[in-house]
Design a protein around this motif. Structure first.
Motif, short mmCIF file in Angstrom:
data_model
loop_
_atom_site.label_atom_id
_atom_site.label_comp_id
_atom_site.label_asym_id
_atom_site.label_seq_id
_atom_site.Cartn_x
_atom_site.Cartn_y
_atom_site.Cartn_z
N CYS A 48 -111.99 6.00 -16.67
CA CYS A 48 -111.68 5.61 -18.04
C CYS A 48 -110.65 6.61 -18.57
N CYS A 50 -110.91 8.40 -20.90
CA CYS A 50 -111.63 9.62 -21.32
C CYS A 50 -112.05 10.48 -20.14
N GLN A 52 -114.37 9.48 -17.76
CA GLN A 52 -115.61 8.98 -17.17
C GLN A 52 -115.30 8.13 -15.92
N CYS A 183 -111.08 3.63 -24.40
CA CYS A 183 -112.42 4.19 -24.20
C CYS A 183 -113.41 3.62 -25.20
N ARG A 184 -114.45 2.99 -24.63
CA ARG A 184 -115.56 2.51 -25.47
C ARG A 184 -116.86 3.15 -24.97
N CYS A 185 -116.71 4.30 -24.28
CA CYS A 185 -117.86 4.93 -23.62
C CYS A 185 -118.98 5.32 -24.58
ZN LIG Z 1 -114.30 6.45 -21.82
#
Ligand SMILES: [Zn+2]
Length: 187
Positions: A48, A50, A52, A183-185
């Motif tokens: 991702c 971010c 991840q 990013c929607r983590c």
């Molecule tokens: Zn993310």
């Protein structure tokens, strides 16, 4: 930003994975995502924006004894959920049907199967793993059917765009829900 690398040859991609091997924190992150320890994990296939992990890269023979054909495995909860939604909407049957009538799609999907095998073979050579029990086997139903879009998307994320046309298509269909560059983590 995704893709973190662009696929040209199996040798080059495997070299990238082996020079960017999974760290302890990557393995911990994947363990949280999957709820189990990712045995045989070599690298993070894609991330991702971010950082991840989105997919794992797993060696062809785990612990020297377990043949493992699913080299690329989708681990990111947001991605797996988005794929489950399109599978539930009937895309597996539709895409399998489309492969029988769309020669360009079918040829691209066959090529994706072959490049998957080439990458796994290169991993096997570099890591000294036997492919004895998984020769010719990839994932997701390739090369003739679409049985698991999680596996197909995992290949697309790990190898980049332009490698698996079914994965490219499905990624474009789920982008409102999952996008490697959005990013929607934390949700
Ligand atoms: Zn993310």
């Amino acid at each position: 930003m995704w893709p973190q690398h662009v696929y040209t040859t199996a040798e080059e991609l495997v070299e990238y994975f082996l020079t960017h091997q999974a760290t302890d924190s990557d393995i911990q992150a994947v363990e949280v995502q999957l709820g189990r320890f990712p045995r045989g994990m070599v690298a993070v296939g894609a991330r991702c924006v971010c950082g991840q992990p989105l997919t794992t890269v797993t060696r062809p023979l785990i612990d020297g004894k377990i043949p493992f054909p699913t080299t690329f495995y989708l681990t990111h909860p947001g991605a797996t959920k988005a794929i489950s939604h399109v599978e539930a909407a009937g895309r597996l049957a539709e895409l399998t049907e489309q492969l029988t009538s769309d020669d360009v799609l079918a040829a691209g999907y066959m090529k994706a199967h072959e490049s998957y095998l080439a990458v796994r073979h290169e991993l096997a050579v570099r890591l000294g793993d036997s492919e004895e029990h998984i020769e010719g086997i990839t994932a997701g139903g390739m090369p003739e059917r679409v049985k698991c879009l999680h596996a197909v998307l995992a290949q697309t994320l790990a190898m980049g765009p332009g490698v698996n046309p079914v994965g490219d298509l499905i990624l474009s269909e789920i982008r409102e829900e999952f996008d490697p560059n959005v990013c929607r983590c934390s949700r």
